[in-house]
Write a protein that holds these residues in place. Structure first.
Motif: not given
Lengths: 164, 363
Positions: B90-91, B102-106, B109, B123, B125
């Motif tokens: 979630i975060k 802090v993109s969840l994509a990073v 990866e 991801v 979320s």
């Protein structure tokens, strides 16, 4: 298949007043939810029997940044007094919930984060969502907003036949 | 339709790092929930031990550990172009928001690189149902024919961001949480990482084969931060998966059971509407707290092992029924010879998910 955009930099409030006007909850939303909401309005405003509850339409939301713009607003509120009104928008799927509430969509709602916009990859995920046997159509949103003034917002309304 | 099996598992929890060890801890009634100093208000939570795990990103560290364990247990080649990755959180790494992307994509990866996975990760979320939705996503990726194996990793790290947010919503209990109890007054947050490897063929080192039979996600279309009074989405998700099993074969429903007034009441209504009032129900939040993006995967892994051991796990913190309709919940362990269960979750944004799992894949 229907395709719409909300061009970067336009006033979302202005757009809301021109094209919607009767849903004051709009003003409580974060920028991501406003974008998704306005894309959805443009896609479904001419639907027959709109607002009749339906379970056969999914809302699938994709982005790279998720809700990071609103996360920054929440962080600022945290220093002073953490805001519950901002905190509920620190979830990338709230935009899908807002669209579902507005339109009474009781089907699947999902939020995904991808490294970049890649239509072929996005469509592969949409095709997979149609594995749900009740899902006959999907409102697909790419709404990426790293800040409240920059975004890439596109939406599609597709039927099962469009992607399978 | 292609069958999808769980062939490997990996866990990091405050109650242990092996599925068998965690199962024993839950059966023994253990919990790591305790009070921590807050910002400034203290909070009760179940947190992972940091010492000995110094790493630039604790989130990356625990997600990678769980994923590696699952891959190892499954014997799956991560580099194979038909191995996929789904991350549920979630975060993610939100506590670093002032210092990095802090993109969840990073995070996804970095996790893919750490695990040696060559295909682009996705991801999921989807608020508190993320883990369940990620399992459904992994199942769909295999059924699409594009993947032979999908690693599904769920992880959540607690931070000032999340804790103060839940405090602002007045959703946290000042005591260990009490799912479905008359005196329940809120949830406790938790940290964990949990991973599975899904495959179209049974295998790996599990003692038994478990199949993900069907999963369903439905929205209440009612409110972004409060559950439906009629349990609409939860009921509809349950109804969809119940089309793939009989009530008689269900060992239990492992519910969300956050111990907030509204969630547990809503789930009780949905369970009754779906005809599940006599099927044993249990909730694990009293042991692990609410592990958010990890919850769906962690609670599914523990439930599979409980079923293998022939038990319906107790609901820690429960004493006296405090919902408006009958639910078969118990503070004591019960025995079962049944070999299927449903995992149920609900979350903000009005989302609800149900997932049916069956041992051996036979009906």
């Amino acid at each position: 298949m229907k395709e719409v955009t909300v061009p970067a930099g336009v006033s979302l409030t202005e757009l809301y007043r021109q094209e919607v006007g009767d849903y004051p909850k709009f003003f409580k939303m974060d920028t991501l939810s406003k974008l998704g909401f306005l894309l959805a309005e443009r896609l479904v405003k001419d639907d027959k029997d709109r607002f009749t509850p339906r379970e056969d339409r999914a809302v699938l939301v994709f982005s790279r940044e998720g809700c990071v713009a609103n996360d920054r607003h929440y962080v600022r509120s945290m220093e002073d007094f953490p805001s519950p009104a901002l905190f509920v928008y620190t979830l990338p799927n709230i935009v899908a919930g807002e669209i579902a509430i507005r339109n009474k969509y009781e089907g699947e709602t999902s939020a995904y984060v991808l490294e970049r916009f890649d239509k072929a990859q996005l469509m592969a995920f949409v095709r997979e969502a149609f594995q749900d046997p009740l899902t006959r159509s999907a409102l697909v949103i790419w709404a990426d907003c790293p800040s409240d003034t920059q975004w890439d917002a596109r939406g599609w309304l597709m039927d099962r036949e469009d992607v399978l | 339709m292609t069958k999808v099996y769980v062939i490997g598992e990996g866990l990091l929890t405050p109650l242990g790092d092996s599925p068998q060890g965690v199962l024993e801890a839950v059966r023994a009634g253990k919990s790591a929930i305790r009070e921590y100093p807050g910002w400034p208000e203290p909070y009760m939570a179940s947190l992972l031990e940091r010492s000995g795990r110094e790493h630039p990103s604790f989130f990356d560290h625990i997600a990678l550990q769980a994923g590696q364990r699952a891959l190892e247990a499954a014997g799956t080649d991560p580099a194979n172009p038909r191995t996929g990755l789904v991350l549920s959180t979630i975060k993610g790494n939100v506590e670093a928001i002032d210092n990095e992307d802090v993109s969840l994509a990073v995070q996804a990866e970095r996790l893919a690189a750490g695990l040696g996975i060559s295909t682009p990760p996705i991801v999921v979320s989807n608020a508190c149902i993320s883990g369940l939705a990620a399992l459904v996503q992994g199942m769909r990726m295999i059924r699409s024919g594009a993947y032979d194996h999908v690693v599904v990793v769920g992880a959540e790290v607690q931070s000032r961001f999340i804790v103060t947010g839940f405090q602002s919503l007045k959703a946290l209990s000042p005591t260990p949480c009490r799912p479905f109890d008359a005196a329940r007054d809120g949830l406790n947050l938790g940290e964990a990482a949990a991973a599975v490897v899904l495959s179209k063929m049974p295998g790996g080192d599990r003692p038994s084969a478990w199949e993900l039979v069907e999963g369903c996600i439905r929205n209440d279309a009612n409110h972004i931060s409060g559950p439906s009074r009629t349990g609409e989405g939860s009921y509809k998700a349950l109804r969809a998966v119940l089309g793939h099993c009989t009530l008689e074969e269900l060992a239990f429903v492992n519910v969300h059971g956050t111990a907030t007034r509204y969630n547990d009441e809503m789930e009780a209504i949905a369970l009754n509407r779906a005809g599940l009032q006599d099927v044993p129900v249990n909730a694990l939040k009293g042991c692990f707290g609410h592990t958010m993006g990890a919850a769906g995967i962690l609670e599914t892994i523990v439930s599979m092992h409980a079923c293998d051991a022939g038990v319906v796990l107790p609901t820690k913190g429960y004493g006296e029924l405090g919902v408006s309709c009958p639910v078969s919940v118990s503070a004591k362990e019960r025995s079962t010879r049944k070999t299927a269960f449903i995992k149920l979750l609900s979350g903000f944004g009005g989302v609800n998910g149900a997932l049916l799992l069956r041992k051996g894949g036979a009906q």
